[in-house]
Design an enzyme around this catalytic site. Structure first.
Site, PDB file in Angstrom:
ATOM      1  CB  CYS A 111     -42.603 -52.567  30.874  1.00 18.70           C
ATOM      2  SG  CYS A 111     -40.849 -52.403  30.549  1.00 18.70           S
ATOM      3  N   GLY A 141     -44.987 -48.966  26.169  1.00 22.23           N
ATOM      4  CA  GLY A 141     -43.658 -49.309  25.685  1.00 22.23           C
ATOM      5  C   GLY A 141     -43.675 -49.569  24.199  1.00 22.23           C
ATOM      6  CG  ASN A 186     -44.641 -51.688  34.630  1.00 21.01           C
ATOM      7  OD1 ASN A 186     -45.728 -51.328  35.052  1.00 21.01           O
ATOM      8  ND2 ASN A 186     -43.716 -50.831  34.242  1.00 21.01           N
ATOM      9  N   GLY A 187     -41.324 -52.032  35.931  1.00 16.94           N
ATOM     10  CA  GLY A 187     -40.781 -51.401  37.122  1.00 16.94           C
ATOM     11  C   GLY A 187     -39.279 -51.331  37.076  1.00 16.94           C
ATOM     12  CE1 TYR A 218     -47.853 -37.740  28.924  1.00 15.23           C
ATOM     13  CE2 TYR A 218     -46.372 -39.480  29.635  1.00 15.23           C
ATOM     14  CZ  TYR A 218     -46.811 -38.604  28.659  1.00 15.23           C
ATOM     15  OH  TYR A 218     -46.227 -38.618  27.433  1.00 15.23           O
TER      16      TYR A 218
END
Length: 473
Positions: A5, A32, A106-107, A249
């Protein structure tokens, strides 16, 4: 692998927040692609628009025009917890006695199940199966009896796992990073306000200036009129658990994450790869796009050591083919690789080649690429990887294959090489990752390459000295 996210929040002094949020989400689209959403507040009420799909498909001009207010938060989602539907799309919003609440996450929490059961037993009604709603309900509960900062601190003590949050309580925008700093979050300044975002590239998209990263365990509260912000350090852990894959990445190369430009970090990782596993070949070539900076640093280090290696583009990418990692079957993944990457024969034919990629997950892409290069006449194909072997799943919010799908799980490097068909295979070590990122090894989360995690998880080991209850989700 896919990032989970991206989050963003803005507070402006004299213009609507919706369009800047929209542009920022475009800059975070790589984090996302399943859903996108924005919540704003005009000082009187909350306005929300959340849809499935890419940012450009989720909003039209009328949607943006109806999102009134100079304060707001936004979200792009790739799910790692919860369903792939509008019920779990974000930002998530709730209304309660103390006002309205919006939350972008996010997580991934490791105790979401236990906390959901506790809250449900207290009468909280859930509308989704995602962990973001659990955070929202816990924060709403605490806001009934505490001021904003205290309520956030109490929620931080309750939820465990990785999270960077953009939160809106009425017209006040907050940014919160988990105590281990696993997921990134940064703060920037605009001409007429302030912005919080998962990556600095979103701040750049708004012509803003990066101020700094939000520290692990820090709460940032933006002034609703865009004139400033408050900082509250709610916890100060002995060690962090910053995700090293952000630099390897996930993050955009032009983003600065935890004080380091991602592009330069990848070049340093490439230089470390040469130092540990360098091999003289005619050509060094990247797997596009994320392998490019690694290959550049690798080739530069090789030539500084007296070599004369050529850095060349040997694979051309078809950008209109979907991500091979999420194809539903192995046969489709193999077919998609050949559609997505096409070799340049003149770069490869009759030459020894070093092929450089950021990581190997299932091994499908690597196997196909090695075969492709041999098919067009490469004399030798040596594969070098800018991260250690991935041997375990991620529980911190990365969409990763299960352990039995990971090609390196339970295999030696030589056994992986035999499966892939390369003439040689070399990975970067965890120590070189820490050196390249100029971060102490104990301050990085490397659970996917070591099997040791920053939080206790059912059936998994942890390398943290701090004892925590084992919590299953």
């Amino acid at each position: 692998m896919d990032e989970k996210c991206g989050v963003v929040g803005v507070s402006l002094s004299d213009r609507a927040a919706a369009r800047p949020l929209y542009y920022a989400l475009y800059a975070l689209q790589h984090r996302g692609q399943e859903s996108a959403g924005i919540i704003t507040h005009d000082g009187f009420q909350q306005h929300s628009h959340v849809e499935m799909g890419l940012v450009g498909d989720a909003f039209d001009p009328d949607d943006i025009a109806e999102l009134n207010g100079s304060n707001g938060i936004g979200h792009v989602r790739y799910p790692t917890a919860g369903s792939v539907d509008t019920a779990c799309a974000q930002p998530f919003s709730v209304s309660f006695k103390s006002g309205s609440l919006g939350l972008s996450h996010n997580g991934n929490l490791v105790n979401a199940g236990a906390l959901r059961d506790e809250l449900a037993g207290m009468g909280h009604a859930f509308t989704s199966d995602g962990d973001t709603e659990v955070i929202a309900h816990d924060l709403a509960r605490n806001l009934l009896d505490a001021d904003l900062v205290t309520a956030v601190e109490e929620t931080m003590a309750t939820v465990h796992g990785s999270y960077s949050l953009a939160v809106m309580h009425d017209d006040r925008v907050l940014g919160l990073r988990d105590p281990q700093g696993n997921r990134p979050l940064c703060l920037g300044e605009l001409d007429d306000g302030y912005v919080l975002a998962s990556e600095s590239a979103a701040i750049d998209a708004l012509n803003g200036e990066l101020i700094r990263d939000v520290e692990p365990g820090e709460l940032i509260v933006l002034n609703p009129d865009g004139t400033g912000y408050e900082s509250h350090r709610l916890t100060d852990p002995d060690n962090t658990a910053r995700c090293f894959f952000e630099h390897v990445y996930f993050a955009r190369p032009d983003s600065t994450v935890d004080g380091k430009l991602v592009y330069e970090a990848r070049r340093e990782l490439g230089r470390g790869l040469w130092a540990e596993n360098g091999i003289d070949t005619d050509v060094v070539m990247p797997v596009p796009d994320s392998g490019r900076a690694f290959a550049s640093g690798y080739a530069e280090a090789a030539n500084e050591d007296g070599g004369s290696v050529e850095f060349a583009e040997g694979l051309m990418k078809n950008r209109y083919v979907g991500r091979t990692f999420i194809m539903p079957s192995q046969d489709e993944r193999e077919r998609a690789v050949r559609l997505k990457l096409n070799p340049i024969k003149s770069t490869v034919e009759g030459k020894t080649v070093t092929l450089i990629d950021d990581s190997i997950v299932r091994g499908t892409t690597s196997t196909q690429l090695v075969e492709l290069l041999h098919d067009v006449g490469a004399a030798e194909v040596h594969l070098r990887i800018g991260s250690p072997p991935i041997v375990a799943p991620c529980y911190m919010g990365i969409d990763m294959a299960s352990r039995d799908e990971l090609i390196a799980a339970g295999k030696t490097v030589e056994e992986v090489r035999e499966v892939i068909g390369a003439d040689s295979l070399g990975y970067l070590s965890p120590a070189s990752i820490a050196d390249a990122l100029d971060t102490a090894r104990e301050d990085l989360c490397m659970g996917c390459v070591t099997g040791e995690y920053p939080y206790d998880i059912d059936g998994e080991e942890t390398d943290r000295a701090v004892s925590r209850p084992v919590i299953g989700d």
